[in-house]
Write a protein that holds these residues in place. Structure first.
Motif, mmCIF file in Angstrom:
data_model
loop_
_atom_site.group_PDB
_atom_site.id
_atom_site.type_symbol
_atom_site.label_atom_id
_atom_site.label_comp_id
_atom_site.label_asym_id
_atom_site.label_seq_id
_atom_site.Cartn_x
_atom_site.Cartn_y
_atom_site.Cartn_z
ATOM 1 N N HIS A 117 1.036 -1.052 -0.067
ATOM 2 C CA HIS A 117 0.059 0.143 -0.016
ATOM 3 C C HIS A 117 0.871 1.343 -0.081
ATOM 4 C CE1 HIS A 117 -3.405 2.673 0.769
ATOM 5 N NE2 HIS A 117 -2.506 3.211 1.544
ATOM 6 N N PHE A 118 0.518 2.043 -0.838
ATOM 7 C CA PHE A 118 1.431 3.398 -0.999
ATOM 8 C C PHE A 118 0.681 4.536 -0.565
ATOM 9 C CE2 PHE A 118 3.142 0.385 -4.302
ATOM 10 C CZ PHE A 118 4.383 0.541 -4.160
ATOM 11 N N ILE A 119 1.507 5.626 0.112
ATOM 12 C CA ILE A 119 0.864 6.883 0.361
ATOM 13 C C ILE A 119 1.977 7.734 -0.576
ATOM 14 C CG2 ILE A 119 0.350 8.510 1.798
ATOM 15 C CD1 ILE A 119 0.027 6.801 4.070
ATOM 16 N N ILE A 120 1.202 8.541 -1.586
ATOM 17 C CA ILE A 120 2.279 9.228 -2.465
ATOM 18 C C ILE A 120 1.799 10.704 -2.017
ATOM 19 C CG2 ILE A 120 2.478 9.790 -4.828
ATOM 20 C CD1 ILE A 120 1.565 7.130 -5.433
ATOM 21 N N ASP A 121 2.542 11.422 -1.427
ATOM 22 C CA ASP A 121 2.332 13.039 -0.947
ATOM 23 C C ASP A 121 3.284 13.801 -1.481
ATOM 24 O OD1 ASP A 121 1.909 14.974 0.567
ATOM 25 O OD2 ASP A 121 2.339 14.324 2.511
ATOM 26 N N THR A 122 2.621 14.660 -2.371
ATOM 27 C CA THR A 122 3.415 15.400 -3.385
ATOM 28 C C THR A 122 3.158 17.191 -3.213
ATOM 29 O OG1 THR A 122 1.993 15.666 -5.029
ATOM 30 C CG2 THR A 122 3.599 13.894 -5.149
#
Ligand code: DP6
Length: 371
Positions: A117-122
């Motif tokens: 599971h990924f959390i992509i914070d940009t």
């Protein structure tokens, strides 16, 4: 179609399909920044699988960048990708289709994707609706993060493979993103006169003359509105375009010329090719079906002012354009003060709310953190 003869050394996509991983890893996170880039010879037109119709070359920028933190946690392998998206700390569901499509395209090359599971914070360093495309920096920043995870799974990976594959993956997100991974000047696309050049990833141009070191790019924000033409639609319009073949041929020739110019430092010839490429890009849009004019009246005002200033002062300043109305003003570092003064005196009046962004040549993606 103008095609280069196939070279013996050309890598195929299977080079990027990993064999078994040596390690397992439960959870962690990385953080990278990746910059935008500005093309000198333009990529405009593509084939299936993000293969460019012609080779291109760009200056890597420094200040206009995306910072992405990728957190990951091992899960039971599911049937779909599992990820959350944050933009400047807030949930951003509108990014989901693009990332979903990106993951689908790259899964073959990163088979672990469904196991986390990924959390992509940009976040971007440039203003949200500035008309500056964030796809190049955004996809590049995500690609290097994913490569950091792959490197943990396979610690024997070389730096060269890391960068090449990061560029390969970024390309599958957005073509120009493959030129935002490593190097001050990056060439992407098969080019007979460029050893190791590839349609699959960008390669660094190493013989840069000192005249071009720290080259300046001041981006004049003429129109900050939403793009009228998505780049994907724009590229598609080169299929069946009446001038396509000649344009692709011209790009090969311009790349040959600009490579020797970047090596010998000749400003006059540099200016000629860069401005011609910008206008050709827009000429292609104006002569496609449907047709578009993405320049605004103020874009033309600025171009004329730059030409007058250059003629009057012999300062080697020129412009280039993206697929929009904003103007990139390019000039060497040693004339910075005089050009910035000229911009303030004569060009700012044509910018929306007087806004412009000062940028310069950078080196590519930079790792900020690993937790
Ligand atoms: C005009 O890389 O945004 O900026 O591959 O569809 O994501 P996709 O297109 P994109 O196209 C950029 C086009 C350009 C010229 C250039 O950067 O070379």
């Amino acid at each position: 179609m103008y095609l280069c003869p196939k070279k013996e050394s050309m890598l195929s996509t299977s080079h990027f399909v990993p064999k078994d991983y040596l390690n397992t890893i439960e959870k962690g996170s990385f953080e990278w920044s990746a910059p935008s880039n500005i093309a000198l010879v333009k990529y405009w037109g593509k084939r299936e699988h993000q293969i460019p119709a012609n080779p291109s070359v760009s200056f890597t920028l420094k200040n206009c960048k995306t910072i992405t933190k990728l957190s990951f946690q091992k899960i039971e392998k599911g049937t779909d990708f599992s990820f959350d998206l944050l933009f400047e700390g807030q949930p951003k569901e509108s990014f989901r289709p693009k990332i979903q499509k990106f993951f689908e395209r790259i899964e073959r090359y990163l088979p672990f994707l469904k196991e986390y599971h990924f959390i992509i914070d940009t976040q971007n360093t440039f203003p949200h609706s500035s008309g500056i495309a964030s796809s190049a920096s955004g996809m590049a920043a995500l690609a290097v993060n994913l490569m950091s995870l792959e490197k943990q799974l396979n610690p024997e990976m070389t730096e060269e493979y890391f960068n090449q594959k990061a560029s390969f993956l970024a390309r599958l997100g957005s073509g120009s993103a493959c030129r935002s991974i490593k190097g001050e000047v990056v060439i992407w696309g098969n080019h007979q006169e460029t050893e190791n050049s590839s349609d699959l990833f960008g390669v660094e141009f190493a013989n840069l003359h000192s005249n071009f070191k720290n080259y300046q790019d001041t981006i004049l924000l003429v129109d900050k509105g939403e793009k009228q033409v998505s780049s994907t639609l724009g590229h598609d319009l080169m299929n069946g375009h009446p001038f396509a073949e000649k344009r692709f041929e011209q790009a090969h020739k311009n790349l040959s010329k600009i490579k020797s110019i970047l090596n010998n430092g000749a400003f006059d010839e540099f200016i000629e090719i860069v401005e011609s490429e910008a206008l050709t890009l827009h000429a292609m849009m104006m002569t496609s079906m449907p047709y578009f004019i993405l320049m605004k009246p103020n874009t033309l005002e600025i171009i004329n002012k730059i030409w007058s200033f250059r003629a009057a002062t012999q300062t080697p300043v020129c412009f280039t354009l993206d697929a929009g109305a904003n103007v990139h003003v390019l000039y060497p570092e040693n004339v910075r003060e005089v050009v910035l003064q000229f911009i303030k005196n004569e060009l700012v009046a044509y910018c929306q709310n007087g806004q412009y962004i000062c940028d310069e040549m950078g080196v590519g993606a930079i790792q900020l953190n690993e937790f």
